[in-house]
Design an enzyme around this catalytic site. Structure first.
Site: not given
Ligand code: GLA
Length: 741
Positions: A479, A549
């Site tokens: 990430d 997301d």
């Protein structure tokens, strides 16, 4: 595929199966001109008139009085700065005297089979039989600058890869202030420009407008973590759509600051440039040193956007993604992020794994919160040691338990970051990117590590390797949750600070390369606050990238449509999550959420222990459905049939087996309307003569597919269309399967 130099005409001819790209050498000085890029030409007679050297102002050889006029209108193959071309330059250099002009002319060239690697950078590749390359060496003698313009063409796709390598041939340092990867000049043509814009959770939405005079630019200074713009731009002939019209697509194989710009000048000529965004960039070249730009891809299609999509999908599948997972079934994973956020321990995770395994889910991915003292997002990035209080027995125990359930295990890292509240920061405050005397800006409570420094990279890699060697870990989610600011490295000389943004990206690439070298079987999924770093550069390292997301099935239709316009479905990280959705609060049927996630890597992002028995039953059928369709979805040809972004009502696309023997049609009725009849949707890529049986996926039944009692010919399906009936309610998904008989 064909790549040759026509000596007499002084023309380089680069052919892909369906396109031709022509470069000409002009005049005694050897200016490099762009002649033509478009549909493949059989014969080149007359083509050189496109260089307009037979009309005023002529070349400087015959009319030096108007040299500047020539430079300002000549279709440049690679534009340069400060000597008369006032359109956008690709290169600007500051020399020891402080002057900034560059003028590059032809010196020599080389044509060879295959393609060289670009040191330290992701790049497309290929073998002797499917790629040919050209390297044109240019020089600015006054400046002492050499530039090799590199091109590669492919036997199996209408794409061209371009990049440039600069070398300081002089005796004093040079400063590259701008070093773009390529340029495309085209004569007076009208175009629309298509780009992808967004924001966090709203990545890559299409925007199309008419290209007018002046400059239209998309760019990023965030150095990755950029949801706002995508390193892509396309020019479309007016009216071009999915299946008709001309499209020129430009895509950048890079994960840091970029610019893509289209410009229309005084003569209505068009110039497109693409490369590293020059703001925040300045690279010092000592005598003898070189700088290699990242690679850009150009594609041309005379069959609308679908032609562009096909070329890019083929290129990325066959010549960019290296992962052993490219053609392998991806495990159905369950990620605990939306399920638990930071609130988990080993018991919770094992229970999730136990219930997931029973439903056919194959891998548990432990997301953020397992290390240091990380109970929320305010601390511990950089401290990559397992939190033994949270995970009793540590990683070996947890992984063994998960494996005993027949599942694989995956783990989350954010290796490029450092929390001010961390042991690492307390020990090495200078490892964070910061300007002396100025407190760096915080984003999500974190700073960025200075990856230009080898000792920083080494330290993080060591900690990651320790974790990954401590247990059987099959998957890593890598990430990156904030953009860069306050650019300054404690390890770079003042006149090299302009290198930091690019050096950061090179450092990150090097780390990913090392990770894959140490764990060749690892399934790596990149991520950046959702889909903030979804680009071809990252695909070189990971075969899949978390797309957004925002896991809401309806929002995802648009995001995944634009993503799939450029990238194969097998690269698109997509999960089923709970309702009301955490990003938008919408309720959608579990079936629909499943169909949307199936058009990607497929997995779950929820607390499975909280589902009802009925939902669990559906999940177990969804995982079986994935099993029967994943190969077709991963390997198939993608066709966009209807765009929810355009019609605001429904979404439809198709995935075909390469031989046309099977097809899937994904249809989502976003909003129901009263008193509507079935919609006929013309399909693509089937066999006209063949007959197909139609099935409909139904995860409420044990069989998963229901035979509809309908048989269609390929030509009827493609010319008249497949009827899709209206469904009751909003957000209804339908998955149809056609099989040739
Ligand atoms: C980012 C990712 C999420 C999740 C969180 C964890 O936002 O996109 O999927 O991993 O970080 O902090």
């Amino acid at each position: 595929m064909n790549l040759q130099y026509l000596e007499e005409e002084r023309i380089f001819r680069l052919d892909t199966p369906g396109t031709s790209y022509l470069i000409g050498i002009v005049g005694e000085e050897g200016f490099l001109g762009h002649i033509y890029y478009g549909g493949r030409l059989a014969d080149l007679s007359g083509i050189k008139t496109l260089l307009r050297t037979e009309e005023a102002p002529y070349t400087p050889d015959t009319n030096d009085r108007e040299r500047i006029s020539f430079l300002d209108s000549f279709p440049m193959e690679y534009s340069f700065h400060g000597v008369g071309d006032y359109r956008e330059s690709c290169v600007r250099v500051r020399d020891a005297a402080g002057a900034g002009a560059v003028c590059l002319t032809y010196v020599k060239h080389e044509i060879f089979r295959g393609k060289e690697k670009l040191p330290g950078l992701p790049a497309v590749f290929g073998g002797q039989d499917d790629v040919m390359s050209l390297a044109i060496t240019c020089e600015d003698k006054a400046l002492g600058l050499g530039a090799v313009l590199k091109y590669s063409v492919f036997a199996d796709t209408d794409a061209i890869a371009k990049s440039v390598c600069f070398t300081n041939l002089g005796e004093k340092p040079l400063y590259l202030e701008k070093a773009l990867s390529g340029c495309l000049d085209m004569d007076n043509r009208e175009f629309d420009v298509l780009t992808l814009h967004g924001s966090w959770g709203r990545e890559r939405h299409m925007e199309r407008k008419k290209l007018g005079h002046g400059k239209f630019k998309v760019s990023s200074l965030r150095d990755g973590n950029c949801h706002q713009e995508h390193p892509f731009l396309a020019l479309l002939s007016p009216g071009a759509d999915q299946d008709a019209g001309e499209v020129y697509g430009f895509h950048f194989v890079y994960s840091g600051n970029f610019m893509a710009q289209a410009e229309v000048n005084q003569f209505d000529s068009v110039r497109v440039v693409m490369g590293i965004e020059p703001e925040d960039f300045c690279w010092k070249l000592e005598p003898g040193e070189s700088f290699q730009t990242p690679e850009m891809i150009t594609v041309y299609s005379e069959k609308g956007l679908s032609g562009m999509t096909k070329s890019l999908h083929t290129l990325y599948r066959k010549h960019l993604i290296r992962s052993p997972y490219l053609h392998k079934r991806r495990p159905i994973l369950i990620n605990n992020w939306e399920g638990t956020y930071f609130d988990f321990n080993e018991e919770k995770l094992i229970e999730i794994a136990r219930q997931s395994a029973a439903l056919g889910i194959e891998m548990l991915v432990m997301d953020d919160g397992w290390f240091g003292d990380r109970c929320d997002d305010s601390r511990s990035l950089g401290d990559w040691q397992v939190n033994q209080e949270k995970l009793k027995g540590g990683l070996p125990y947890l992984v063994e338990q998960v494996k005993a359930l027949g599942m694989q295990f995956g783990i989350w890292f954010e290796p490029e970051m450092i929390s001010p509240d961390s042991r690492l920061y307390r020990e090495h405050p200078d490892w964070a990117i910061a300007i002396p005397g100025r407190r760096p800006g915080m984003a999500r409570n974190q700073y960025v590590l200075d990856l230009s420094r080898k000792e920083v990279r080494d330290h993080i890699m060591e900690e990651m390797f320790d974790i990954l060697h401590s247990a059987d870990i099959a998957y890593v989610k890598w990430d990156m949750n904030r953009p860069l600011t306050d650019l300054h490295s404690a390890a770079l000389a003042p006149d090299r600070q302009g290198e930091l943004a690019h050096r950061f990206v090179l450092g990150m690439y090097e780390m990913q390369e090392r990770l894959l070298a140490e764990f060749p079987g690892l399934l790596l999924e990149n991520c950046s606050s959702g889909g903030g770093r979804f680009d071809p550069g990252m695909l070189y390292y990971s075969p899949q990238i978390w797309c957004s997301d925002d896991t809401d099935a309806v929002e995802r239709l648009a995001i995944q449509e634009s993503t799939a316009m450029l990238y194969p479905l097998s690269t698109i990280g997509a999960h089923v999550s709970v309702c009301p959705n955490h990003a938008v609060g919408r309720n959608t049927p579990l079936e629909t959420r499943g169909f949307v996630a199936l058009a990607g890597t497929f997995g779950y992002e929820l607390d499975i222990t909280k589902l009802t028995e009925e939902e669990k039953e559906l999940v177990s059928r969804q995982t079986r459905l994935y099993g029967s369709l994943c190969e077709l979805i991963r390997e198939g040809d993608y066709y966009r049939l209807a765009s929810y972004q355009e019609n605001h009502s429904y979404d439809c696309f198709q995935v075909n087996a390469a031989d046309g023997g099977q097809a899937l049609v994904f249809y989502t009725q976003v909003l129901n309307e009263t008193n509507r009849k079935a919609r006929f949707i013309p399909l693509r890529g089937l066999l006209e003569e063949a007959r197909y049986v139609l099935y409909q996926a139904d995860i409420k039944t044990e069989e998963l597919f229901v035979y509809t009692n309908r048989i269609f010919s390929g030509s009827v399906l493609m010319k008249a269309g497949l009827p899709v009936e209206r469904m009751w309610g909003d957000f209804q998904g339908r998955l149809l399967y056609l099989k040739k008989i």
